[in-house]
Every structure is written in structure tokens, then in C-alpha cells.
Design a protein around this motif. Structure first.
Motif, mmCIF file in Angstrom:
data_model
loop_
_atom_site.group_PDB
_atom_site.id
_atom_site.type_symbol
_atom_site.label_atom_id
_atom_site.label_comp_id
_atom_site.label_asym_id
_atom_site.label_seq_id
_atom_site.Cartn_x
_atom_site.Cartn_y
_atom_site.Cartn_z
ATOM 1 N N ALA A 21 0.848 -1.189 0.000
ATOM 2 C CA ALA A 21 0.000 0.000 0.000
ATOM 3 C C ALA A 21 0.882 1.236 0.000
ATOM 4 O O ALA A 21 1.981 1.239 0.554
ATOM 5 C CB ALA A 21 -0.918 -0.011 1.217
ATOM 6 N N ALA A 22 0.407 2.292 -0.639
ATOM 7 C CA ALA A 22 1.193 3.513 -0.781
ATOM 8 C C ALA A 22 0.264 4.712 -0.826
ATOM 9 O O ALA A 22 -0.964 4.580 -0.882
ATOM 10 C CB ALA A 22 2.048 3.446 -2.050
ATOM 11 N N VAL A 43 -7.109 -1.359 -4.742
ATOM 12 C CA VAL A 43 -6.896 -1.792 -3.366
ATOM 13 C C VAL A 43 -6.625 -3.291 -3.399
ATOM 14 O O VAL A 43 -7.423 -4.055 -3.966
ATOM 15 C CB VAL A 43 -8.125 -1.477 -2.488
ATOM 16 C CG1 VAL A 43 -7.918 -1.982 -1.069
ATOM 17 C CG2 VAL A 43 -8.395 0.023 -2.483
ATOM 18 N N GLY A 44 -5.501 -3.723 -2.825
ATOM 19 C CA GLY A 44 -5.107 -5.121 -2.907
ATOM 20 C C GLY A 44 -5.787 -6.020 -1.898
ATOM 21 O O GLY A 44 -5.963 -7.214 -2.127
ATOM 22 N N SER A 50 -8.116 6.706 2.395
ATOM 23 C CA SER A 50 -8.488 8.113 2.589
ATOM 24 C C SER A 50 -8.319 8.883 1.289
ATOM 25 O O SER A 50 -7.336 8.694 0.564
ATOM 26 C CB SER A 50 -7.626 8.754 3.688
ATOM 27 O OG SER A 50 -7.915 8.193 4.950
ATOM 28 N N LEU A 51 -9.273 9.760 1.021
ATOM 29 C CA LEU A 51 -9.280 10.633 -0.157
ATOM 30 C C LEU A 51 -9.269 12.056 0.368
ATOM 31 O O LEU A 51 -10.178 12.465 1.087
ATOM 32 C CB LEU A 51 -10.522 10.351 -1.006
ATOM 33 C CG LEU A 51 -10.733 8.873 -1.358
ATOM 34 C CD1 LEU A 51 -12.108 8.653 -1.966
ATOM 35 C CD2 LEU A 51 -9.642 8.391 -2.313
ATOM 36 N N ILE A 170 -4.617 10.295 -2.620
ATOM 37 C CA ILE A 170 -5.279 9.000 -2.472
ATOM 38 C C ILE A 170 -4.348 8.157 -1.620
ATOM 39 O O ILE A 170 -3.225 7.842 -2.031
ATOM 40 C CB ILE A 170 -5.550 8.350 -3.839
ATOM 41 C CG1 ILE A 170 -6.425 9.264 -4.693
ATOM 42 C CG2 ILE A 170 -6.211 6.986 -3.660
ATOM 43 C CD1 ILE A 170 -6.656 8.766 -6.108
ATOM 44 N N LEU A 171 -4.792 7.796 -0.428
ATOM 45 C CA LEU A 171 -3.900 7.251 0.593
ATOM 46 C C LEU A 171 -4.205 5.789 0.913
ATOM 47 O O LEU A 171 -5.371 5.397 1.040
ATOM 48 C CB LEU A 171 -4.017 8.080 1.878
ATOM 49 C CG LEU A 171 -3.865 9.602 1.719
ATOM 50 C CD1 LEU A 171 -4.127 10.308 3.039
ATOM 51 C CD2 LEU A 171 -2.488 9.955 1.180
ATOM 52 N N ASN A 172 -3.120 4.998 1.052
ATOM 53 C CA ASN A 172 -3.186 3.606 1.473
ATOM 54 C C ASN A 172 -3.850 2.713 0.429
ATOM 55 O O ASN A 172 -4.732 1.915 0.729
ATOM 56 C CB ASN A 172 -3.897 3.467 2.826
ATOM 57 C CG ASN A 172 -3.612 2.119 3.486
ATOM 58 O OD1 ASN A 172 -2.505 1.585 3.376
ATOM 59 N ND2 ASN A 172 -4.605 1.580 4.180
ATOM 60 N N VAL A 173 -3.396 2.847 -0.811
ATOM 61 C CA VAL A 173 -3.867 1.998 -1.915
ATOM 62 C C VAL A 173 -2.657 1.402 -2.634
ATOM 63 O O VAL A 173 -1.527 1.840 -2.445
ATOM 64 C CB VAL A 173 -4.749 2.798 -2.903
ATOM 65 C CG1 VAL A 173 -5.975 3.363 -2.201
ATOM 66 C CG2 VAL A 173 -3.952 3.913 -3.583
#
Length: 208
Positions: A21-22, A43-44, A50-51, A170-173
Motif C-alpha cells: 500500500a502507498a 486496493v489489494g 483516505s481521499l 489518495i492514501l493507502n492503496v
């Protein structure tokens, strides 16, 4: 539906590895006040995503870049891989996002939710150009050339003058990007194309 090409793009992964995730940061500028900017992301595994917009009040985005205040009042709409709307956010409000130093309004977006593994689309547009729904294919309230000045330019709901720039995280995808047909031709590629065309023309002249 009109999707606005980016005036500039910054996409930065803050962690390494395709399977990890990045966080991804994007910046750009609208041409018309009814423009819609689209992003796709993956998303894996089940994740809290978070957007986040930065351009109304400004701040430091996930890439570590300082974003100027003064951008338009953004809203976002989120869709699943089938194009069905999951949710929409006008603004996060205080204290979730900081207040603008001039208007004192907290109108950036900050939308966090748990998403299952899969592909998603999120759009950013100026208030109150909401998605018509329930599907992305239904378009947006102010689509079309006739609505290119629906807010008399970039103005918030209190008629405070704003500008056309935006910044969005775009966070944690696993991956996030602007769809290929929504990316302007890089200047270097355009120049290369002109150079190749010139060489081809020179060869044709010599062959005669």
C-alpha cells in the motif's frame, strides 16, 4: 461527461513495492468551472482508504509539497469497479480539515472508508457539481458546454473568489493514476514527434 485533462501531474508513491500500500499525490488546474477530474485506484486487500484535497485551505500533501490556499471548493464522488456510486462528500468540515486563512471555512474533502480489494474511481469537481448517480455513466449536474460558467468562474458558496487549482491525495492503496486518455501529451514527446516528422519530410524531399 467532460473529464478535464491535468494542467500538471504529480503522482508519488511513498513506499516501495508493487504489492504494498502507498500514498499518491496529484495536482492540477481546471480550465472551466464545471470540469471533472477522474482518478482510478486499486486496493489489494481490505483497507482503510483516505481521499483528501488540499487546495481550498492549502497545506502539505502526502508527497511533502506545500499546496497554496485559494483553490475552488472541491467535492468528490467515489465509484466501484462497475461504476456504481459508493459515496460522495461535499466537505469534511472542521476540525477534520483546517480552515482557510481568508474565508475561515473548512471546505476541503477528507473521506475515509474501508474498501474491499478491487478497482475504484474517484472524481473531483467544484461545488455543487454533484454526480447525478447512481452510476458514473449518469454524469454530473453541470455537464456540457452550456454549463462551463455555472458558478461564474471559481467561486465558493459565499461568493468568495477562488482559483482553478486543485491538489488531491489518495492514501493507502496499491496504485492510483489518472486514466490514460485524461493525461496531456508531455511537451518532450510533442517535440520528439515534431522532430521525427521533420526528419521524415527531409527524407521524402531527398528521395524525389
Amino acid at each position: 461527461m467532460k473529464l478535464k485533462s491535468l494542467a500538471s501531474i504529480l503522482a508519488l508513491s511513498l513506499t516501495m513495492g508493487a504489492a504494498s500500500a502507498a500514498d499518491f499525490s496529484f495536482t492540477g488546474e481546471f480550465e472551466h468551472d464545471n470540469d471533472v477530474q477522474q482518478f482510478t485506484f486499486n486496493v489489494g486487500t481490505l483497507s482503510s482508504v483516505s481521499l483528501r484535497s488540499w487546495s481550498y485551505a492549502g497545506g502539505v500533501n502526502a508527497a511533502g509539497n506545500t499546496i497554496a490556499r485559494g483553490g475552488f471548493d472541491p467535492i468528490l464522488a467515489l465509484f466501484n469497479d462497475a461504476g456504481v456510486r459508493i459515496g460522495e462528500q461535499d466537505d469534511a468540515g472542521c476540525p477534520a480539515v483546517p480552515n482557510d486563512a481568508v474565508t475561515n471555512s473548512c471546505w476541503d474533502t477528507f473521506y475515509t472508508l474501508d474498501l474491499a480489494a478491487g478497482n475504484y474511481t474517484v472524481t473531483v469537481q467544484q461545488y455543487d457539481n454533484f454526480s447525478v448517480g447512481p452510476n458514473l455513466s449518469n454524469g454530473f449536474r453541470y455537464d456540457g458546454a452550456a454549463n462551463q460558467n455555472f458558478r461564474n468562474g471559481f467561486m465558493d458558496v459565499n461568493n468568495n473568489q477562488r482559483d482553478a487549482h486543485w491538489a488531491f491525495d489518495i492514501l493507502n492503496v496499491n496504485d492510483a493514476r489518472v486514466p490514460p486518455n485524461d493525461v496531456p501529451e508531455p511537451a518532450s514527446l510533442a517535440l520528439l514527434g515534431l522532430g521525427l516528422a521533420g526528419l521524415a519530410a527531409a527524407r521524402r524531399r531527398r528521395a524525389k
